[in-house]
Design an enzyme around this catalytic site. Structure first.
Site, PDB file in Angstrom:
ATOM      1  N   LYS A  91       0.877  -1.193   0.000  1.00  0.00           N
ATOM      2  CA  LYS A  91       0.000   0.000   0.000  1.00  0.00           C
ATOM      3  C   LYS A  91       0.907   1.233   0.000  1.00  0.00           C
ATOM      4  CE  LYS A  91      -3.770   1.644   3.029  1.00  0.00           C
ATOM      5  NZ  LYS A  91      -3.610   2.067   4.439  1.00  0.00           N
TER       6      LYS A  91
HETATM    7  C1  E4P Z   1      -7.036   2.960   5.420  1.00  0.00           C
HETATM    8  O1  E4P Z   1      -6.453   2.440   4.527  1.00  0.00           O
HETATM    9  C2  E4P Z   1      -6.587   4.201   6.073  1.00  0.00           C
HETATM   10  O2  E4P Z   1      -5.317   3.998   6.562  1.00  0.00           O
HETATM   11  C3  E4P Z   1      -7.546   4.629   7.157  1.00  0.00           C
HETATM   12  O3  E4P Z   1      -8.868   4.356   6.768  1.00  0.00           O
HETATM   13  C4  E4P Z   1      -7.347   6.063   7.599  1.00  0.00           C
HETATM   14  O4  E4P Z   1      -8.401   6.440   8.438  1.00  0.00           O
HETATM   15  P1  E4P Z   1      -8.361   7.787   9.334  1.00  0.00           P
HETATM   16  O5  E4P Z   1      -8.617   8.954   8.456  1.00  0.00           O
HETATM   17  O6  E4P Z   1      -9.454   7.574  10.333  1.00  0.00           O
HETATM   18  O7  E4P Z   1      -6.990   7.823   9.953  1.00  0.00           O
END
Ligand code: E4P
Length: 237
Positions: A91
């Site tokens: 990712k």
């Molecule tokens: C997922 O891939 C992200 O890392 C995550 O949903 C981020 O969420 P947040 O904005 O609550 O930190």
């Protein structure tokens, strides 16, 4: 539609897996740090150790981020991560280095006859989603909650990305991220998002409805009446 859990917490991931509804897991450096800093261990655990434990729980796709934003390091760290399992998806944040890394990792996969899956994260616009799809990334993670936080409607982005992706039959899957509430989930499903990644607390909320709770209470109280008085003495039925 798939339900991913947005967590690096082993108990939370296990609970969702035990329910039989776990579609995948998303982690990021923040979630990894949160989990590792709350784990008391003398072995100085790192991201890879934690991912190994997550991999033992389920065979679903697990999205894990290289930490460095630089192309060479993304490749190096990404290849280290995929050595753990073909279920690890690299990712990568949405940058030019990140998009170049998607191409390089795919080429490396072809050369070595290995499947290397990639995701582009921190997507906040349709343009970023188009670039990612053109680069052939497997998943994108558009963040709805963080757009809401700055006064934009995060769900509009999901609607627009799904329209564009359908127009061009792009194969990249959309995992709606930064989910803060149940509305984010059901609206995303109406727009046809492939998946949502949801914090455990909100997955728990998805089970609840006042009428379900009241319904169970009534089933139990009616049954208790019968057990106490017998069927023939229950007048209100
Ligand atoms: C997922 O891939 C992200 O890392 C995550 O949903 C981020 O969420 P947040 O904005 O609550 O930190």
């Amino acid at each position: 539609m798939q339900l991913f859990v947005d967590s690096a917490n082993l108990d939370e991931i296990k609970k969702v897996n035990d329910l039989g509804i776990l579609g995948g897991v998303t982690t990021n450096p923040t979630l990894i740090v949160k989990q590792l800093s709350s784990t008391i261990s003398s072995n100085n655990p790192n991201q890879k150790d934690l991912l190994k434990q997550i991999l033992k729980i389920s065979k679903v796709d697990i999205l894990a981020e290289p930490i460095s934003p630089k192309f060479d390091d993304i490749i190096k760290e990404g290849l280290e991560l995929v050595k753990l399992s073909s279920n690890i998806v690299v990712k990568i944040p949405m940058t030019q280095d990140g998009i170049c890394a998607v191409k390089e990792l795919k080429l490396y996969g072809k050369r070595t006859k290995k499947i290397i899956k990639t995701a582009i994260t921190l997507i906040f616009s349709v343009e970023q989603a188009i670039i990612s799809a053109l680069a052939g990334v497997d998943y994108i993670c558009p963040f709805v909650g963080r757009l809401d936080d700055i006064g934009q409607n995060g769900l509009d982005l999901i609607k627009d990305i799904m329209t564009v992706y359908k127009n061009y039959n792009f194969k990249t899957k959309v995992i709606v991220a930064s989910v803060r509430n149940k509305k984010h989930i059901f609206e995303s499903s109406k727009y046809g998002a492939d998946a949502v990644t949801v914090p455990y607390k909100i997955i728990e909320e998805m089970f609840n409805h006042d009428l379900t709770t009241k319904g169970i209470e009534k089933f139990l109280s009616d049954w208790a009446k019968v057990e106490k008085k017998g069927y023939n003495n229950i007048k209100q039925f």
